[in-house]
Design a protein around this motif. Structure first.
Motif, PDB file in Angstrom:
ATOM      1  N   LEU A 209       0.838  -1.210   0.000  1.00  0.00           N
ATOM      2  CA  LEU A 209       0.000   0.000   0.000  1.00  0.00           C
ATOM      3  C   LEU A 209       0.866   1.251   0.000  1.00  0.00           C
ATOM      4  O   LEU A 209       0.598   2.198  -0.759  1.00  0.00           O
ATOM      5  CB  LEU A 209      -0.915   0.009   1.221  1.00  0.00           C
ATOM      6  CG  LEU A 209      -1.661   1.326   1.494  1.00  0.00           C
ATOM      7  CD1 LEU A 209      -2.640   1.638   0.379  1.00  0.00           C
ATOM      8  CD2 LEU A 209      -2.378   1.280   2.841  1.00  0.00           C
ATOM      9  N   ALA A 212       2.181   1.664  -3.307  1.00  0.00           N
ATOM     10  CA  ALA A 212       1.114   2.019  -4.244  1.00  0.00           C
ATOM     11  C   ALA A 212       0.825   3.521  -4.199  1.00  0.00           C
ATOM     12  O   ALA A 212       0.531   4.146  -5.225  1.00  0.00           O
ATOM     13  CB  ALA A 212      -0.153   1.223  -3.920  1.00  0.00           C
ATOM     14  N   THR A 293      -9.527   4.025  -3.680  1.00  0.00           N
ATOM     15  CA  THR A 293      -9.171   2.653  -3.298  1.00  0.00           C
ATOM     16  C   THR A 293      -8.034   2.646  -2.281  1.00  0.00           C
ATOM     17  O   THR A 293      -8.057   1.876  -1.316  1.00  0.00           O
ATOM     18  CB  THR A 293      -8.769   1.835  -4.537  1.00  0.00           C
ATOM     19  OG1 THR A 293      -9.784   1.937  -5.527  1.00  0.00           O
ATOM     20  CG2 THR A 293      -8.554   0.381  -4.177  1.00  0.00           C
ATOM     21  N   LEU A 294      -7.042   3.483  -2.500  1.00  0.00           N
ATOM     22  CA  LEU A 294      -5.922   3.584  -1.557  1.00  0.00           C
ATOM     23  C   LEU A 294      -6.416   3.969  -0.164  1.00  0.00           C
ATOM     24  O   LEU A 294      -5.969   3.405   0.842  1.00  0.00           O
ATOM     25  CB  LEU A 294      -4.908   4.620  -2.042  1.00  0.00           C
ATOM     26  CG  LEU A 294      -4.065   4.269  -3.262  1.00  0.00           C
ATOM     27  CD1 LEU A 294      -3.246   5.479  -3.696  1.00  0.00           C
ATOM     28  CD2 LEU A 294      -3.144   3.099  -2.985  1.00  0.00           C
ATOM     29  N   ALA A 297      -8.196   0.970   1.414  1.00  0.00           N
ATOM     30  CA  ALA A 297      -7.253  -0.046   1.869  1.00  0.00           C
ATOM     31  C   ALA A 297      -6.521   0.406   3.126  1.00  0.00           C
ATOM     32  O   ALA A 297      -6.288  -0.394   4.050  1.00  0.00           O
ATOM     33  CB  ALA A 297      -6.253  -0.364   0.753  1.00  0.00           C
ATOM     34  N   ASP A 336      -6.890  -6.213  -0.648  1.00  0.00           N
ATOM     35  CA  ASP A 336      -5.758  -6.493  -1.532  1.00  0.00           C
ATOM     36  C   ASP A 336      -6.212  -6.657  -2.975  1.00  0.00           C
ATOM     37  O   ASP A 336      -5.606  -6.121  -3.912  1.00  0.00           O
ATOM     38  CB  ASP A 336      -5.049  -7.782  -1.101  1.00  0.00           C
ATOM     39  CG  ASP A 336      -4.225  -7.633   0.159  1.00  0.00           C
ATOM     40  OD1 ASP A 336      -3.996  -6.496   0.592  1.00  0.00           O
ATOM     41  OD2 ASP A 336      -3.809  -8.673   0.709  1.00  0.00           O
ATOM     42  N   TYR A 338      -8.977  -5.600  -4.381  1.00  0.00           N
ATOM     43  CA  TYR A 338      -9.490  -4.314  -4.867  1.00  0.00           C
ATOM     44  C   TYR A 338      -8.326  -3.399  -5.267  1.00  0.00           C
ATOM     45  O   TYR A 338      -8.329  -2.792  -6.353  1.00  0.00           O
ATOM     46  CB  TYR A 338     -10.325  -3.696  -3.751  1.00  0.00           C
ATOM     47  CG  TYR A 338     -11.104  -2.437  -4.093  1.00  0.00           C
ATOM     48  CD1 TYR A 338     -11.321  -2.025  -5.395  1.00  0.00           C
ATOM     49  CD2 TYR A 338     -11.654  -1.666  -3.067  1.00  0.00           C
ATOM     50  CE1 TYR A 338     -12.043  -0.871  -5.673  1.00  0.00           C
ATOM     51  CE2 TYR A 338     -12.375  -0.514  -3.335  1.00  0.00           C
ATOM     52  CZ  TYR A 338     -12.566  -0.124  -4.640  1.00  0.00           C
ATOM     53  OH  TYR A 338     -13.274   1.012  -4.903  1.00  0.00           O
ATOM     54  N   LEU A 339      -7.309  -3.349  -4.414  1.00  0.00           N
ATOM     55  CA  LEU A 339      -6.147  -2.501  -4.699  1.00  0.00           C
ATOM     56  C   LEU A 339      -5.359  -3.044  -5.894  1.00  0.00           C
ATOM     57  O   LEU A 339      -4.827  -2.263  -6.694  1.00  0.00           O
ATOM     58  CB  LEU A 339      -5.267  -2.412  -3.456  1.00  0.00           C
ATOM     59  CG  LEU A 339      -4.071  -1.468  -3.510  1.00  0.00           C
ATOM     60  CD1 LEU A 339      -4.471  -0.066  -3.949  1.00  0.00           C
ATOM     61  CD2 LEU A 339      -3.386  -1.411  -2.138  1.00  0.00           C
ATOM     62  N   SER A 342      -7.034  -1.784  -8.980  1.00  0.00           N
ATOM     63  CA  SER A 342      -6.764  -0.352  -9.189  1.00  0.00           C
ATOM     64  C   SER A 342      -5.345  -0.114  -9.690  1.00  0.00           C
ATOM     65  O   SER A 342      -5.120   0.737 -10.560  1.00  0.00           O
ATOM     66  CB  SER A 342      -6.994   0.415  -7.878  1.00  0.00           C
ATOM     67  OG  SER A 342      -8.367   0.583  -7.639  1.00  0.00           O
TER      68      SER A 342
END
Length: 507
Positions: A209, A212, A293-294, A297, A336, A338-339, A342
């Motif tokens: 994350l 990301a 999304t970030l 998460a 995870d 979902y991310l 993205s």
């Protein structure tokens, strides 16, 4: 430097990264030690009363109804570790292992596990003295916790297995001897508490994350550079458009791009252009959804980091021992996946802008493949091949793992999360995306050597940093070193921090 407090309640994403990646020291507060002592006394009281409690005086998994004799309880703990610690390569990265140790300690610090303070103190002692166990990367189903990798961690504390001490690989018993400490001997419930949790999956997820976020900030810089090189319009970033679709994350992205491009004479310079292609025109919407999304998460991982993921849980004040499912990694796995989706979208978006920079039919009169004398020179052509291969790989990796449950333990554990697989895939995707974005930054920098008009504030600052690393490429040469140097500027956050000094924090 201030130590990170392991109190079970206040560990942040940045705290985990600081300890895992940058080796910040950690500390166990006194109030946590008091909670641990109270919880341990409760376990000892349960044993005296002979009350059946899962993993304390019963078998585990499908064997949960098998009672264990009182004189065999400590042997049970040792056997749990031996049977669960399956060490086969590949092995987890050292920074993710450090994160696993920190997160396991923080989960146990909540005081619901009945574990002695000496075990948490040992985990923190190892972190602070650069002792890193070798634990396997594969084998966890994300329920009943990350059993196999966490058992390997627990085995190391017993003086068995291998690890690193100040960068040198050694046997665990040799490390203990060198540090003049005795290995841990697990007492009732302690081995189960060490392995019953989501700390392994969560460590990989949190570090991914963090990177990301770096990738998205880097993509905003890359897209700004490409927008200038492609003589894009400013209208798509206008605040009125964002107000008409009032997602806060969309406005954040549009605001950052307005600041980045502020003062540019290249933007809006093509008076015949009516609209940009989607990869630039829809940046606030696409990147806004990724930023959303970030944030989602981060909320999930932060809650998980400050949760007790053990089973059973002890509540001494109420004289309660409750079996439940806090070890289940479902929240992590879904976040995870979902991310991962993205991040795959982010990489795809970047590669499509790269295509526009290289394609002479789309590049607003830039030379084919950004090189003079094209034909004799192939220029940046093969950078798109690399980028496209990584984008394609990400599309395969972003297939959700959380939907792939396989029942185990004679169907007692019949719905598992696969959070570890989701986390490992996410790690690969983020690494690929960082390379894809570095390629776009490198290519956009080359493109802007051909544009002589005044650049925007962010572009000007970025190019000041980048041109120290990336010269104008006049003829074919090996571009690999430039990709690596650009990626390093991105991953180290050097480029991001310098740009943010000029335009303000991106998000």
């Amino acid at each position: 430097m201030k130590k990170i407090l392991v109190d079970g309640d206040n560990l942040s994403i940045e705290d985990v990264v600081m300890v895992s990646r940058y080796k910040r020291k950690a500390e166990l507060p006194k109030e946590v030690i008091n909670k641990l002592d109270e919880s341990r006394r409760f376990v000892e009281d349960i044993i005296r009363r002979g009350k059946p409690v899962y993993g304390v005086n019963t078998g585990v998994g499908e064997l949960c109804n098998t009672r264990i004799e009182k004189d065999k309880l400590n042997e049970l703990q040792k056997n749990i570790i031996y049977s669960h610690a399956i060490l086969t390569p590949p092995y987890l990265s050292r920074e993710s292992t450090r994160g696993t140790m920190l997160l396991r300690a923080n989960s146990l610090a909540k005081g619901y596990s009945g574990i002695r303070k000496e075990i948490l103190e040992r985990l923190i002692f190892f972190l602070n003295n650069d002792v890193i166990p070798i634990i396997p990367e594969k084998g966890s189903l994300g329920a009943s916790g990350d059993l196999i990798p966490l058992a390997a961690l627990a085995l190391f504390l017993m003086g068995e297995g291998r690890g690193f001490y100040k960068g040198k690989e050694m046997e665990s018993k040799a490390i203990h001897k060198k540090l003049d400490i005795e290995p841990i001997k697990y007492e009732e419930k302690e081995a189960l508490s060490m392995i019953n949790g989501t700390s392994f999956s969560l460590s990989i997820s949190i570090l991914s994350l963090y990177d990301a976020k770096v990738a998205l900030k880097g993509a905003i810089i890359a897209s700004g550079l490409s927008a200038e090189a492609l003589l894009s319009l400013s209208s798509e970033f206008h605040e009125k458009i964002q107000e008409a679709k009032p997602y806060p994350e969309q406005e954040v992205i549009a605001y950052a791009l307005r600041n980045f491009l502020d003062g540019s004479e290249l933007i809006d310079s093509n008076l015949n252009k009516v609209q940009d292609a989607y990869v630039i025109r829809c940046l606030p919407q696409i990147y806004g959804s990724i930023y959303s999304t970030l944030r989602y998460a981060e909320r999930i991982y932060t809650i998980e980091a400050n949760s007790s993921s053990d089973n059973p849980l002890l509540f001494p004040d109420e004289d309660l021992v409750l079996s439940g499912g806090n070890f289940h990694g479902s929240f992590i796995a879904a976040a995870d996946d979902y991310l991962s989706i993205s991040m795959t979208i982010l990489g795809n978006n970047s590669e499509r802008r790269l295509n526009r920079l290289l394609n002479p039919n789309l590049s607003q009169n830039l030379p084919p493949f950004l090189i003079k004398n094209s034909g004799l020179n192939s220029g940046f052509m093969l950078l798109q091949y690399l980028s496209a291969s990584l984008v394609s790989e990400n599309k395969i990796l972003s297939t959700p793992a959380s939907i792939n449950s396989i029942p185990v333990s004679a169907d007692q554990e019949d719905d598992v999360s696969m959070s570890a697989t989701s986390a490992r895939k996410l790690r690969q995707i983020v690494d690929n995306v960082l390379t894809i974005i570095a390629i776009e930054i490198l290519s956009a920098t080359q493109a802007l050597y051909f544009r002589k008009k005044k650049k925007g504030r962010g572009t000007k600052k970025a190019l000041t940093i980048l041109k120290d690393t990336i010269p104008f490429i006049k003829k074919d040469t090996n571009l690999s070193p430039y990709i690596e140097k650009t990626r390093k500027l991105l991953v180290s956050e050097t480029l991001i921090k310098e740009v943010e000094k000029e335009i303000g924090e991106i998000f």
